[in-house]
Write a protein that holds these residues in place. Structure first.
Motif, PDB file in Angstrom:
ATOM      1  N   HIS A  43       4.004  -7.076   9.540  1.00  0.00           N
ATOM      2  CA  HIS A  43       4.823  -6.331   8.582  1.00  0.00           C
ATOM      3  C   HIS A  43       4.452  -4.852   8.533  1.00  0.00           C
ATOM      4  N   ALA A  44       3.168  -4.541   8.643  1.00  0.00           N
ATOM      5  CA  ALA A  44       2.722  -3.153   8.546  1.00  0.00           C
ATOM      6  C   ALA A  44       3.345  -2.274   9.634  1.00  0.00           C
ATOM      7  N   ALA A  45       3.624  -2.840  10.797  1.00  0.00           N
ATOM      8  CA  ALA A  45       4.242  -2.061  11.876  1.00  0.00           C
ATOM      9  C   ALA A  45       5.653  -1.630  11.488  1.00  0.00           C
ATOM     10  N   LEU A 105      -1.521   6.980  15.235  1.00  0.00           N
ATOM     11  CA  LEU A 105      -0.836   5.988  14.414  1.00  0.00           C
ATOM     12  C   LEU A 105      -1.556   4.652  14.523  1.00  0.00           C
ATOM     13  N   GLY A 106      -1.563   3.894  13.438  1.00  0.00           N
ATOM     14  CA  GLY A 106      -2.150   2.560  13.486  1.00  0.00           C
ATOM     15  C   GLY A 106      -1.582   1.684  12.391  1.00  0.00           C
ATOM     16  N   SER A 107      -1.227   0.449  12.735  1.00  0.00           N
ATOM     17  CA  SER A 107      -0.713  -0.495  11.744  1.00  0.00           C
ATOM     18  C   SER A 107      -1.509  -1.785  11.825  1.00  0.00           C
ATOM     19  N   ASP A 108      -1.958  -2.256  10.680  1.00  0.00           N
ATOM     20  CA  ASP A 108      -2.787  -3.463  10.599  1.00  0.00           C
ATOM     21  C   ASP A 108      -3.963  -3.395  11.573  1.00  0.00           C
ATOM     22  N   VAL A 109      -4.752  -2.350  11.432  1.00  0.00           N
ATOM     23  CA  VAL A 109      -5.876  -2.133  12.345  1.00  0.00           C
ATOM     24  C   VAL A 109      -7.229  -2.394  11.673  1.00  0.00           C
ATOM     25  N   LEU A 110      -7.217  -3.030  10.515  1.00  0.00           N
ATOM     26  CA  LEU A 110      -8.468  -3.333   9.812  1.00  0.00           C
ATOM     27  C   LEU A 110      -8.564  -4.840   9.601  1.00  0.00           C
ATOM     28  N   ASN A 169      -2.130  -0.504   6.473  1.00  0.00           N
ATOM     29  CA  ASN A 169      -2.860  -1.767   6.569  1.00  0.00           C
ATOM     30  C   ASN A 169      -2.513  -2.684   5.412  1.00  0.00           C
ATOM     31  N   ALA A 170      -2.396  -3.957   5.717  1.00  0.00           N
ATOM     32  CA  ALA A 170      -2.386  -4.947   4.649  1.00  0.00           C
ATOM     33  C   ALA A 170      -3.813  -5.045   4.128  1.00  0.00           C
ATOM     34  N   ASP A 204       1.511   6.644  -1.238  1.00  0.00           N
ATOM     35  CA  ASP A 204       2.234   5.650  -2.027  1.00  0.00           C
ATOM     36  C   ASP A 204       3.439   5.078  -1.295  1.00  0.00           C
ATOM     37  N   THR A 205       3.653   5.517  -0.065  1.00  0.00           N
ATOM     38  CA  THR A 205       4.881   5.145   0.648  1.00  0.00           C
ATOM     39  C   THR A 205       4.936   3.657   0.955  1.00  0.00           C
ATOM     40  N   ALA A 206       3.792   3.074   1.294  1.00  0.00           N
ATOM     41  CA  ALA A 206       3.792   1.674   1.720  1.00  0.00           C
ATOM     42  C   ALA A 206       3.749   0.744   0.517  1.00  0.00           C
ATOM     43  N   SER A 207       4.458  -0.338   0.608  1.00  0.00           N
ATOM     44  CA  SER A 207       4.461  -1.341  -0.455  1.00  0.00           C
ATOM     45  C   SER A 207       4.136  -2.691   0.133  1.00  0.00           C
ATOM     46  N   GLY A 208       4.054  -3.680  -0.720  1.00  0.00           N
ATOM     47  CA  GLY A 208       3.738  -5.024  -0.261  1.00  0.00           C
ATOM     48  C   GLY A 208       4.956  -5.917  -0.175  1.00  0.00           C
ATOM     49  N   ASP A 209       6.167  -5.338  -0.185  1.00  0.00           N
ATOM     50  CA  ASP A 209       7.368  -6.164  -0.138  1.00  0.00           C
ATOM     51  C   ASP A 209       7.343  -7.048   1.100  1.00  0.00           C
ATOM     52  N   GLY A 210       7.518  -8.344   0.886  1.00  0.00           N
ATOM     53  CA  GLY A 210       7.588  -9.271   2.004  1.00  0.00           C
ATOM     54  C   GLY A 210       6.247  -9.747   2.507  1.00  0.00           C
ATOM     55  N   ILE A 211       5.147  -9.241   1.930  1.00  0.00           N
ATOM     56  CA  ILE A 211       3.824  -9.672   2.360  1.00  0.00           C
ATOM     57  C   ILE A 211       3.462 -10.975   1.654  1.00  0.00           C
TER      58      ILE A 211
END
Length: 374
Positions: free
Chosen positions: A184-186, A288-293, A320-321, A346-353
């Motif tokens: 989802h983070a991507a 750039l990195g998504s879900d890298v932790l 990151n989630a 604040d741009t990222a949210s947890g919608d759909g996580i």
């Protein structure tokens, strides 16, 4: 040597493969990863039983003189033991067939564990005459594994975003690593880039832990001068190279091997191909990195990599989630230790996580890292 699959296996595989699809909602979840771990354990138990049958030789036939004639005599105990082993192995074959036909996750794990080779070895060890029923079950399991292997091969997915941005990615099995699927983070980071295309336009971009490369290919679509897609696992690097061709990004995108743990010591990542070797002094405008932790070792390795590969006036955006909140906080501290300024966005949210456990707070966090406070 590549396995030669039968016509029935190919037909079964075609009935399961989705091929090229347009799916803007399908992403991997925590459940997929845990399912893969559980599936690996179950497949392992099946193969243990099957391999035990292959390793246990059929009882030898002895002879004795009866009424002046040499005649065969049987070892009743050995025969009984062999029968019990074959019974367990036959049951394991039935379970293997059922699982790989019902679940792509089990199919991937069976392929990773070498189920087909184990079945063939067990078949060779069986007597064609006295153990024909078990051999038939092995044949059924081989057919199911072959069909599953074909169906689990690369799957092309097309993602369409607002602004007429379309990218194609190749997903493989989670047995190739967590980067083999879209998370989802991507999607979140890709949407952020589209909303602020100036971040990557005419810039040299490095995607860290690219996985399937969605964010990097979005950056290429938005006009990045160059895009370097980096990861560590060989199957992921191969899929990224194919995806670059699918997206017509061959002149802009390149694929490199990058092990963050090497970056901590200032070392280069060895690669099987010189074309994939990242130059010792290579730096980029945007990382750039998504879900890298995911692991504790990333806490130190990721900031070290960013500090080494980001230009003095560059920026790094991570989404990151938040799985382990303490680990996330440790990352922020580690960034400060290597001279990186951190803005929590604040741009990222947890919608759909999907929240999987108490350590997963069901949200995403976006970070912007720079080398000096803007």
């Amino acid at each position: 040597r590549a396995p030669v699959y039968g016509a029935r296996a190919r037909a079964l595989a075609m009935s399961r493969a989705d091929g090229d699809v347009s799916d803007n909602s399908s992403v991997a979840s925590e459940g997929d990863w845990y399912d893969a771990i559980a599936a690996g354990e179950v497949i392992g138990r099946f193969l243990d039983a099957i391999q035990a049958a292959g390793a246990m030789a059929a009882p030898s036939v002895a002879t004795d003189v009866v009424d002046g004639t040499r005649a065969p005599t049987s070892d009743a105990a050995a025969t009984a033991r062999r029968r019990a082993v074959l019974f367990r192995a036959a049951d394991a074959c039935d379970g293997l067939v059922r699982k790989v036909r019902e679940s792509a996750v089990y199919a991937e794990e069976a392929g990773k564990a070498g189920a087909r080779d184990a079945l063939l070895a067990a078949k060779r060890a069986c007597s064609a005459d006295t153990e024909a029923p078990f051999r038939a079950k092995i044949d059924a399991a081989i057919e199911a594994c072959e069909a599953a292997a074909l169906a689990a091969m690369e799957r092309v997915k097309t993602y369409r975003f607002e602004g007429n941005v379309e990218v194609k990615i190749i997903e493989t099995g989670l047995s190739n690593g967590v980067g083999a699927k879209i998370w989802h983070a991507a999607k979140t980071l890709s949407k952020m880039l589209i909303a602020d295309a100036a971040l990557v336009r005419d810039k040299d971009v490095l995607e860290l832990g690219a996985g399937v490369g969605m964010c990097g290919f979005v950056a290429a679509r938005l006009g990045a001068r160059s895009v370097t897609l980096s990861d560590f696992e060989e199957p992921l690097l191969l899929a990224l190279e194919k995806s670059a061709e699918l997206n017509g990004a061959g002149s802009v995108a390149r694929v490199c091997a990058l092990d963050w743990t090497k970056e901590v010591a200032g070392e280069d990542t060895p690669s099987s191909s010189t074309a994939r070797t990242l130059d010792t002094y290579a730096q980029f405008d945007v990382l750039l990195g998504s879900d890298v932790l995911y692991e504790s070792q990333h806490v130190l390795a990721l900031p070290a990599c960013v500090a080494r590969r980001m230009r003095a006036d560059g920026a790094c955006v991570l989404v990151n989630a938040v799985r382990y909140r303490d680990m996330f906080d440790d990352l922020l501290a580690a960034c400060a230790d290597v001279g990186l300024h951190v803005d929590v966005m604040d741009t990222a949210s947890g919608d759909g996580i999907e929240q999987r456990a108490s350590w997963h707070d069901g949200a995403e966090r976006a970070l912007r890292l720079t080398k000096s406070k803007p």
